[in-house]
Design a protein around this motif. Structure first.
Motif, PDB file in Angstrom:
ATOM      1  N   ILE A  13      13.703  14.490  16.892  1.00  0.00           N
ATOM      2  CA  ILE A  13      13.807  13.042  17.097  1.00  0.00           C
ATOM      3  C   ILE A  13      15.181  12.529  16.668  1.00  0.00           C
ATOM      4  CG2 ILE A  13      11.330  12.625  16.981  1.00  0.00           C
ATOM      5  CD1 ILE A  13      11.715  11.602  14.116  1.00  0.00           C
ATOM      6  N   THR A  64      12.085   9.225   9.630  1.00  0.00           N
ATOM      7  CA  THR A  64      11.317   9.181  10.879  1.00  0.00           C
ATOM      8  C   THR A  64      11.325   7.778  11.490  1.00  0.00           C
ATOM      9  OG1 THR A  64       9.275   8.796   9.625  1.00  0.00           O
ATOM     10  CG2 THR A  64       9.802  11.078  10.224  1.00  0.00           C
ATOM     11  N   LEU A  68      12.670   6.885  15.459  1.00  0.00           N
ATOM     12  CA  LEU A  68      11.596   6.468  16.356  1.00  0.00           C
ATOM     13  C   LEU A  68      11.836   5.052  16.875  1.00  0.00           C
ATOM     14  CD1 LEU A  68       8.433   7.885  14.542  1.00  0.00           C
ATOM     15  CD2 LEU A  68       9.415   8.683  16.701  1.00  0.00           C
ATOM     16  N   ILE A  73       9.848   4.239  20.284  1.00  0.00           N
ATOM     17  CA  ILE A  73       8.544   4.880  20.135  1.00  0.00           C
ATOM     18  C   ILE A  73       7.845   4.263  18.932  1.00  0.00           C
ATOM     19  CG2 ILE A  73       7.313   7.038  19.696  1.00  0.00           C
ATOM     20  CD1 ILE A  73       9.667   8.500  21.042  1.00  0.00           C
ATOM     21  N   HIS A  74       6.721   3.620  19.166  1.00  0.00           N
ATOM     22  CA  HIS A  74       6.024   2.908  18.095  1.00  0.00           C
ATOM     23  C   HIS A  74       4.685   3.582  17.830  1.00  0.00           C
ATOM     24  CE1 HIS A  74       9.134  -0.073  18.554  1.00  0.00           C
ATOM     25  NE2 HIS A  74       8.855  -0.156  19.849  1.00  0.00           N
ATOM     26  N   TRP A  83       2.233  12.693  16.861  1.00  0.00           N
ATOM     27  CA  TRP A  83       3.579  13.281  16.813  1.00  0.00           C
ATOM     28  C   TRP A  83       3.886  14.082  18.078  1.00  0.00           C
ATOM     29  CZ3 TRP A  83       7.403  11.689  14.174  1.00  0.00           C
ATOM     30  CH2 TRP A  83       7.221  11.112  12.912  1.00  0.00           C
ATOM     31  N   ALA A  86       4.927  11.700  20.631  1.00  0.00           N
ATOM     32  CA  ALA A  86       6.299  11.230  20.404  1.00  0.00           C
ATOM     33  C   ALA A  86       7.314  12.260  20.883  1.00  0.00           C
ATOM     34  CB  ALA A  86       6.506  10.946  18.915  1.00  0.00           C
ATOM     35  N   ALA A  90      10.129  11.406  23.895  1.00  0.00           N
ATOM     36  CA  ALA A  90      11.551  11.265  23.546  1.00  0.00           C
ATOM     37  C   ALA A  90      12.505  11.478  24.726  1.00  0.00           C
ATOM     38  CB  ALA A  90      11.892  12.187  22.383  1.00  0.00           C
TER      39      ALA A  90
END
Length: 443
Positions: A13, A64, A68, A73-74, A83, A86, A90
């Motif tokens: 990330i 993190t 994010l 990305i929430h 995760w 996410a 990405a």
């Protein structure tokens, strides 16, 4: 499994967040410090929105939370499935997420002197051009203790404070030559970093000669005011909101950021006076049962200085009222916990009329001092055991401070119980299904 999965996800990330920043190229402002980061980030955003398109990471200040947020990305939960989602999202964000922003205000929180919980790791994600460190005090000390070999308690405390200072001020030392460091010269730990800062420096003070100064601070139950001095001119700043003294620094920091980005001080003052509001759980005033006034400061209670400051504030504005302090443990202080809670007890004796203490640290370290002084108090191990007694203790017209944090305490439950209008619940901190579940699993 978690130990293998976590480093990869952090790297992953971070890389995609860096790509997103390279793509959108926002001007980045970093906000660090032991306390006041979220409030200051909001103030800076209020000012800069008058001229720029601004985004803020808000309370997402970790290794993190920052990447994010940059990726849009929430996460509502932090399960393995969340995760994995996410990770999948990405690369799509790089292709399809194009936020139109000029400035990104990044809150930067440290929990340790080592990566990924430290400042050096956060600076691998973002490279601010303007940096502010609100203050430096002991925070999360238990995570710093393993990295000191000092046995003498006094010297150990000093070493931990130095490590904390090194991490916080790393932001200021990292700024480019054409950047700007907003320097709180009243904080000795921050002032020490001045000689190592490469960028331009703008100084802020309530006590010394500085580029931007605050004086004549007055706070009542209905308002806050001060005089701000800049370039031999004085500006009056007034809010219809009671605030403790440490907020004066935050206003000066935010105004200084505005000046660095060509926003006139008079314009900053005007927009703050018109639009200032506090995030939930940070000195929100509510009308309580029995005609009481509640000061809700339940968002955080991690360091001593702001707790002492708010107790002084309550003492000052509540002179004609009975003052009750409902206070939870300060957590993650490690071996510093004893001294910090003892100092808190000494301030409670001077500032309020009755104390309700919640948590084992206060019971262990503060209660003996209150007993010795014959100060009226009650103490409880957790919120659940305190509720019935609090309802009996509270009297008509009391001024009630509720000061605590999450860390298994969640003192917002006490505020909820004391509210006259239950619709005000939606204005408390930590709302939503995730936090509801956390509270339900806590006594």
């Amino acid at each position: 499994m978690k130990k293998l999965f976590s480093p990869f996800v952090l790297w992953y990330i971070r890389v995609f967040a860096k790509l997103q920043l390279f793509k959108t190229k926002p001007f980045i402002i970093g906000v660090a410090g032991s306390s006041g980061k979220s409030s200051l980030s909001q103030l800076i955003t209020i000012i800069l929105k008058t001229k720029y398109k601004v985004d803020s990471t808000k309370e997402k200040n970790s290794e993190t939370g920052i990447p994010l947020h940059i990726l849009g990305i929430h996460m509502r939960q932090f399960s393995y499935f969340a995760w994995l989602k996410a990770v999948v999202l990405a690369p799509f964000k790089i292709l399809f997420y194009w936020p139109k922003i000029d400035i990104l205000v990044t809150e930067m929180g440290i929990d340790s002197p080592v990566e990924p919980k430290n400042m050096s790791y956060l600076l691998k994600i973002v490279s601010p051009s303007i940096g502010v460190v609100t203050n430096v005090s002991l925070e999360h000390s238990e995570y710093f203790e393993p990295y000191t070999t000092e046995l003498d308690p006094e010297l150990k405390t000093k070493e931990i404070l130095e490590m904390t200072s090194e991490q916080e001020t790393m932001l200021l030392k990292s700024l480019p030559k054409d950047g700007t460091a907003i320097l709180n010269i009243d904080d000795e730990e921050i002032l020490k970093s001045k000689e190592f800062i490469k960028s331009e420096v703008s100084t802020v003070s309530l006590e010394k000669e500085a580029d931007v100064m605050g004086k004549n601070i007055v706070s009542t139950l209905k308002s806050f005011s001060m005089n701000i001095f800049f370039e031999d001119k004085s500006y009056k700043f007034t809010l219809s909101q009671p605030l403790p003294k440490h907020f004066a620094y935050e206003f000066l920091f935010a105004i200084s950021v505005g000046l660095a980005l060509d926003i006139e001080i008079s314009d900053s003052i005007k927009v703050l006076e018109e639009n200032f509001s506090l995030p939930a759980g940070r000195l929100t005033l509510f009308r309580g049962i029995k005609n009481t006034t509640i000061i809700d400061s339940t968002y955080n209670n991690a360091t001593l200085p702001p707790v002492l400051d708010i107790l002084d504030f309550v003492s000052e504005i509540g002179k004609s009222k009975r003052k009750i302090a409902i206070i939870g443990d300060m957590r993650e202080l490690g071996e510093e916990s004893e001294e910090m809670h003892e100092k808190l007890a000494e301030k409670i004796i001077k500032a309020v009329d009755f104390a309700i203490l919640i948590g084992p640290q206060l019971e262990k370290y503060a209660v003996p001092i209150l007993k010795k002084s014959n100060f009226p108090f009650e103490n409880f191990p957790h919120v659940t055991s305190s509720k019935e007694a609090i309802l009996k203790i509270v009297k008509d017209g009391d001024l009630i401070l509720v000061k605590g944090s999450q860390n298994t305490l969640f003192l917002e439950r006490i505020v909820e119980m004391l509210l006259e209008d239950k619709k005000d619940v939606e204005n408390l901190t930590r709302r939503g299904e995730f936090w509801d579940q956390k509270r339900n699993n806590t006594l």
